[in-house]
Write a protein that holds these residues in place. Structure first.
Motif, PDB file in Angstrom:
ATOM      1  N   ASP A  86      35.852  27.280  20.487  1.00 50.41           N
ATOM      2  CA  ASP A  86      35.156  27.047  21.746  1.00 50.41           C
ATOM      3  C   ASP A  86      33.686  27.410  21.561  1.00 50.41           C
ATOM      4  OD1 ASP A  86      35.195  26.697  24.827  1.00 50.41           O
ATOM      5  OD2 ASP A  86      34.280  28.666  24.545  1.00 50.41           O
ATOM      6  N   ALA A  87      32.793  26.490  21.874  1.00 48.80           N
ATOM      7  CA  ALA A  87      31.372  26.712  21.618  1.00 48.80           C
ATOM      8  C   ALA A  87      30.819  27.883  22.427  1.00 48.80           C
ATOM      9  CB  ALA A  87      30.591  25.437  21.936  1.00 48.80           C
ATOM     10  N   LYS A  88      31.266  28.047  23.670  1.00 46.20           N
ATOM     11  CA  LYS A  88      30.755  29.140  24.497  1.00 46.20           C
ATOM     12  C   LYS A  88      31.148  30.490  23.915  1.00 46.20           C
ATOM     13  CE  LYS A  88      31.140  28.793  28.942  1.00 46.20           C
ATOM     14  NZ  LYS A  88      31.682  28.520  30.300  1.00 46.20           N
ATOM     15  N   VAL A 113      23.017  30.300  31.215  1.00 46.95           N
ATOM     16  CA  VAL A 113      22.314  30.093  29.956  1.00 46.95           C
ATOM     17  C   VAL A 113      23.272  29.605  28.877  1.00 46.95           C
ATOM     18  CG1 VAL A 113      20.991  31.220  28.120  1.00 46.95           C
ATOM     19  CG2 VAL A 113      20.563  31.806  30.526  1.00 46.95           C
ATOM     20  N   VAL A 114      24.479  30.164  28.851  1.00 47.98           N
ATOM     21  CA  VAL A 114      25.451  29.779  27.832  1.00 47.98           C
ATOM     22  C   VAL A 114      25.868  28.330  28.007  1.00 47.98           C
ATOM     23  CG1 VAL A 114      27.766  30.228  26.935  1.00 47.98           C
ATOM     24  CG2 VAL A 114      26.269  32.147  27.522  1.00 47.98           C
ATOM     25  N   ASP A 115      26.120  27.927  29.257  1.00 49.28           N
ATOM     26  CA  ASP A 115      26.480  26.531  29.512  1.00 49.28           C
ATOM     27  C   ASP A 115      25.356  25.594  29.084  1.00 49.28           C
ATOM     28  OD1 ASP A 115      29.051  26.780  30.497  1.00 49.28           O
ATOM     29  OD2 ASP A 115      28.350  27.234  32.520  1.00 49.28           O
ATOM     30  N   PHE A 116      24.125  25.978  29.354  1.00 48.76           N
ATOM     31  CA  PHE A 116      22.991  25.147  28.963  1.00 48.76           C
ATOM     32  C   PHE A 116      22.949  24.980  27.446  1.00 48.76           C
ATOM     33  CE2 PHE A 116      18.674  24.910  27.278  1.00 48.76           C
ATOM     34  CZ  PHE A 116      18.212  23.761  27.885  1.00 48.76           C
ATOM     35  N   ILE A 120      23.959  21.186  26.813  1.00 50.46           N
ATOM     36  CA  ILE A 120      22.746  20.403  27.042  1.00 50.46           C
ATOM     37  C   ILE A 120      21.807  20.442  25.845  1.00 50.46           C
ATOM     38  CG2 ILE A 120      20.720  20.116  28.527  1.00 50.46           C
ATOM     39  CD1 ILE A 120      22.338  21.338  30.806  1.00 50.46           C
ATOM     40  N   ALA A 121      21.582  21.614  25.299  1.00 50.09           N
ATOM     41  CA  ALA A 121      20.638  21.732  24.186  1.00 50.09           C
ATOM     42  C   ALA A 121      21.143  20.937  22.985  1.00 50.09           C
ATOM     43  CB  ALA A 121      20.469  23.203  23.814  1.00 50.09           C
ATOM     44  N   PRO A 122      20.366  19.985  22.483  1.00 48.60           N
ATOM     45  CA  PRO A 122      20.814  19.113  21.385  1.00 48.60           C
ATOM     46  C   PRO A 122      21.155  19.898  20.119  1.00 48.60           C
ATOM     47  CG  PRO A 122      18.811  18.256  22.403  1.00 48.60           C
ATOM     48  CD  PRO A 122      19.015  19.642  22.947  1.00 48.60           C
ATOM     49  N   GLY A 123      22.322  19.647  19.575  1.00 43.83           N
ATOM     50  CA  GLY A 123      22.685  20.216  18.284  1.00 43.83           C
ATOM     51  C   GLY A 123      23.208  21.634  18.305  1.00 43.83           C
ATOM     52  N   VAL A 124      22.926  22.380  19.380  1.00 38.88           N
ATOM     53  CA  VAL A 124      23.334  23.784  19.386  1.00 38.88           C
ATOM     54  C   VAL A 124      24.851  23.907  19.313  1.00 38.88           C
ATOM     55  CG1 VAL A 124      23.389  25.897  20.774  1.00 38.88           C
ATOM     56  CG2 VAL A 124      21.279  24.590  20.575  1.00 38.88           C
ATOM     57  N   ASP A 126      27.055  22.000  17.849  1.00 41.23           N
ATOM     58  CA  ASP A 126      27.539  21.787  16.491  1.00 41.23           C
ATOM     59  C   ASP A 126      27.180  22.950  15.579  1.00 41.23           C
ATOM     60  OD1 ASP A 126      28.586  19.400  17.279  1.00 41.23           O
ATOM     61  OD2 ASP A 126      27.025  18.149  16.387  1.00 41.23           O
ATOM     62  N   VAL A 127      26.034  23.550  15.793  1.00 42.21           N
ATOM     63  CA  VAL A 127      25.655  24.730  15.011  1.00 42.21           C
ATOM     64  C   VAL A 127      26.670  25.851  15.217  1.00 42.21           C
ATOM     65  CG1 VAL A 127      23.950  26.579  14.782  1.00 42.21           C
ATOM     66  CG2 VAL A 127      23.194  24.209  14.953  1.00 42.21           C
ATOM     67  N   LEU A 128      27.058  26.053  16.461  1.00 34.01           N
ATOM     68  CA  LEU A 128      28.004  27.119  16.775  1.00 34.01           C
ATOM     69  C   LEU A 128      29.388  26.829  16.206  1.00 34.01           C
ATOM     70  CD1 LEU A 128      26.913  27.614  20.475  1.00 34.01           C
ATOM     71  CD2 LEU A 128      26.498  29.217  18.595  1.00 34.01           C
ATOM     72  N   LEU A 129      29.816  25.577  16.291  1.00 35.56           N
ATOM     73  CA  LEU A 129      31.146  25.221  15.800  1.00 35.56           C
ATOM     74  C   LEU A 129      31.221  25.363  14.281  1.00 35.56           C
ATOM     75  CD1 LEU A 129      31.852  22.078  18.014  1.00 35.56           C
ATOM     76  CD2 LEU A 129      32.645  24.417  18.374  1.00 35.56           C
ATOM     77  N   THR A 130      30.214  24.861  13.577  1.00 36.64           N
ATOM     78  CA  THR A 130      30.222  25.002  12.123  1.00 36.64           C
ATOM     79  C   THR A 130      30.044  26.458  11.719  1.00 36.64           C
ATOM     80  OG1 THR A 130      27.850  24.456  12.084  1.00 36.64           O
ATOM     81  CG2 THR A 130      29.411  22.671  11.632  1.00 36.64           C
ATOM     82  N   GLY A 131      29.337  27.213  12.537  1.00 37.17           N
ATOM     83  CA  GLY A 131      29.182  28.640  12.246  1.00 37.17           C
ATOM     84  C   GLY A 131      30.501  29.377  12.288  1.00 37.17           C
ATOM     85  N   LYS A 132      31.354  29.012  13.219  1.00 37.60           N
ATOM     86  CA  LYS A 132      32.665  29.657  13.309  1.00 37.60           C
ATOM     87  C   LYS A 132      33.523  29.294  12.111  1.00 37.60           C
ATOM     88  CE  LYS A 132      35.778  32.171  15.336  1.00 37.60           C
ATOM     89  NZ  LYS A 132      35.609  33.632  15.420  1.00 37.60           N
ATOM     90  N   VAL A 133      33.432  28.053  11.663  1.00 32.66           N
ATOM     91  CA  VAL A 133      34.162  27.642  10.463  1.00 32.66           C
ATOM     92  C   VAL A 133      33.658  28.414   9.248  1.00 32.66           C
ATOM     93  CG1 VAL A 133      34.653  25.706   8.927  1.00 32.66           C
ATOM     94  CG2 VAL A 133      34.650  25.360  11.398  1.00 32.66           C
ATOM     95  N   TYR A 134      32.339  28.568   9.162  1.00 33.97           N
ATOM     96  CA  TYR A 134      31.728  29.338   8.075  1.00 33.97           C
ATOM     97  C   TYR A 134      32.272  30.761   8.057  1.00 33.97           C
ATOM     98  CZ  TYR A 134      28.021  32.131   5.853  1.00 33.97           C
ATOM     99  OH  TYR A 134      27.318  33.034   5.084  1.00 33.97           O
ATOM    100  N   GLU A 135      32.362  31.358   9.230  1.00 34.99           N
ATOM    101  CA  GLU A 135      32.880  32.733   9.320  1.00 34.99           C
ATOM    102  C   GLU A 135      34.316  32.800   8.829  1.00 34.99           C
ATOM    103  OE1 GLU A 135      35.246  35.872  10.767  1.00 34.99           O
ATOM    104  OE2 GLU A 135      35.355  33.866  11.690  1.00 34.99           O
ATOM    105  N   ALA A 136      35.139  31.817   9.202  1.00 35.35           N
ATOM    106  CA  ALA A 136      36.544  31.829   8.802  1.00 35.35           C
ATOM    107  C   ALA A 136      36.695  31.651   7.294  1.00 35.35           C
ATOM    108  CB  ALA A 136      37.306  30.730   9.545  1.00 35.35           C
ATOM    109  N   VAL A 137      35.915  30.739   6.720  1.00 32.94           N
ATOM    110  CA  VAL A 137      36.023  30.476   5.287  1.00 32.94           C
ATOM    111  C   VAL A 137      35.672  31.722   4.478  1.00 32.94           C
ATOM    112  CG1 VAL A 137      35.025  29.164   3.358  1.00 32.94           C
ATOM    113  CG2 VAL A 137      35.630  28.003   5.477  1.00 32.94           C
ATOM    114  N   GLY A 138      34.660  32.454   4.915  1.00 39.68           N
ATOM    115  CA  GLY A 138      34.202  33.612   4.149  1.00 39.68           C
ATOM    116  C   GLY A 138      34.760  34.946   4.602  1.00 39.68           C
ATOM    117  N   ARG A 139      35.635  34.951   5.600  1.00 40.15           N
ATOM    118  CA  ARG A 139      36.138  36.221   6.129  1.00 40.15           C
ATOM    119  C   ARG A 139      36.961  36.964   5.069  1.00 40.15           C
ATOM    120  NH1 ARG A 139      39.993  35.629  11.013  1.00 40.15           N
ATOM    121  NH2 ARG A 139      38.270  34.277  11.647  1.00 40.15           N
ATOM    122  N   THR A 140      36.725  38.241   4.966  1.00 38.57           N
ATOM    123  CA  THR A 140      37.444  39.068   4.001  1.00 38.57           C
ATOM    124  C   THR A 140      38.092  40.250   4.693  1.00 38.57           C
ATOM    125  OG1 THR A 140      35.402  40.283   3.501  1.00 38.57           O
ATOM    126  CG2 THR A 140      35.970  38.433   2.056  1.00 38.57           C
TER     127      THR A 140
END
Length: 337
Positions: A86-88, A113-116, A120-124, A126-140
């Motif tokens: 979830d992006a929020k 602010v979070v909803d915005f 609404i903010a372009p690309g944000v 997707d940044v958050l979603l890929t960031g969560k995947v990044y965290e999962a891949v590297g989690r130790t």
């Protein structure tokens, strides 16, 4: 161009990104891939980012939340877990991790602010979603990234469709270019490195229809040009021919003789062989022959992409009654490791 061996393409891969045109069974294939890996003794996380709850529907479990949920405990010792990002929630987690906002994060959410930022903010988003995947891949297991053992042996991402997957995967490179320093730049650059690492590959799902195959070819070209590693093309919902190949050839070569043969065969089993019945059967057979010819041409186009090809059968009952397990076994039999 000859495709590289599947074993070489998958060697050492930890992040499997699965994309495909809408309607080709992308989520089903991602689920089957994740299950196949788990049934080989691995601890696997299956992640979705489009908020469609496709994973929960596939495995017939309650809707997934923002915490990992175990979907399968396999006798091999492997486990399959599911997560709907979830992006929020990801934004609040990001703000807490880097800026220690605490209760201020809740205030930001109440202020809108979070909803915005996430809608609404372009690309944000997707940044958050890929960031969560990044965290999962590297989690130790050590609490900090890089300390202890990796929590997940593999992560399978049910990604956005082919029309926007390259933009989705490449958004962090744009962010890193805009934010020249600080935690945002560092995070975006790290995610970009992970997605372009040889341990991350993108699998493209298609069916043998003209638009999905063309869109798959476009996606392969775009992803390759953007520097993302490519895995396999998965041809889904493959149906066995209903009419033997020799008979299909005879339909074109000597139609009148085939008509007489069909009429005789129907009469032999006690079925009325009137002109309408025989004509209808032959028309269906010729349509089927044309379909087979088209599928052969599309198969050649898929082969020309130069990637390993995996094929999955069409299941009459869909993913019900263990259908995903059947597909998982098919992938394992074709060399998915």
């Amino acid at each position: 161009m000859a495709a590289p061996p599947l074993a070489r393409v998958l060697d050492g891969v930890r992040l499997h990104v699965v994309t495909g045109k809408g309607g080709v069974g992308k989520t089903t294939v991602a689920s089957a891939l994740a299950l196949s890996l788990a049934r080989q003794g691995r601890r696997v996380l299956l992640v979705e980012v489009e908020n469609r709850q496709g994973i929960s529907q596939t495995f017939d479990v309650p809707p997934l939340g923002t915490e990992e949920v175990r979907l399968v405990q396999d006798p091999s010792g492997g486990e399959l877990w599911g997560l709907s990002v979830d992006a929020k929630a990801a934004l609040l987690e990001y703000l807490q991790t880097f800026y220690k906002l605490g209760r201020a994060g809740g205030a930001l959410e109440r202020m809108g602010v979070v909803d915005f930022a996430t809608t609404i903010a372009p690309g944000v988003r997707d940044v958050l979603l890929t960031g969560k995947v990044y965290e999962a891949v590297g989690r130790t297991s050590g609490g900090k990234r890089g300390q202890g053992r990796l929590v997940w042996d593999a992560v399978v991402l049910d990604a956005p469709p082919t029309g926007r997957v390259a933009r989705f995967l490449g958004v962090n490179e744009q962010v890193a270019g805009l934010a020249r320093m600080g935690p945002i730049h560092s995070q975006a650059a790290s995610i970009t490195r992970m997605l372009r690492d040889r341990r991350s590959v993108v699998h493209v799902v298609t069916v043998l229809e003209e638009m999905p195959v063309q869109e798959s070819a476009d996606a392969v070209a775009e992803l390759s040009a953007a520097g993302f590693g490519l895995g396999a093309v998965v041809v889904n919902q493959v149906r066995e021919p209903l009419v033997p190949a020799p008979l299909l050839a005879r339909l074109e070569a000597d139609g009148p003789q085939v008509e007489e043969q069909v009429r005789a065969d129907l009469s032999a089993v006690g079925v009325r062989s009137g002109a309408r019945t025989v004509g209808g059967l032959l028309a269906e057979a010729r349509d089927h022959a044309a379909r087979i010819t088209l599928e052969d041409e599309l198969t050649a186009e898929v082969d020309a992409l130069g990637l390993p090809t995996l094929t999955l059968p069409a299941l009459a009952a869909g993913t019900d009654d263990g259908g995903v397990a059947v597909l998982a076994d098919e992938l394992a039999a074709q060399g998915v490791r």
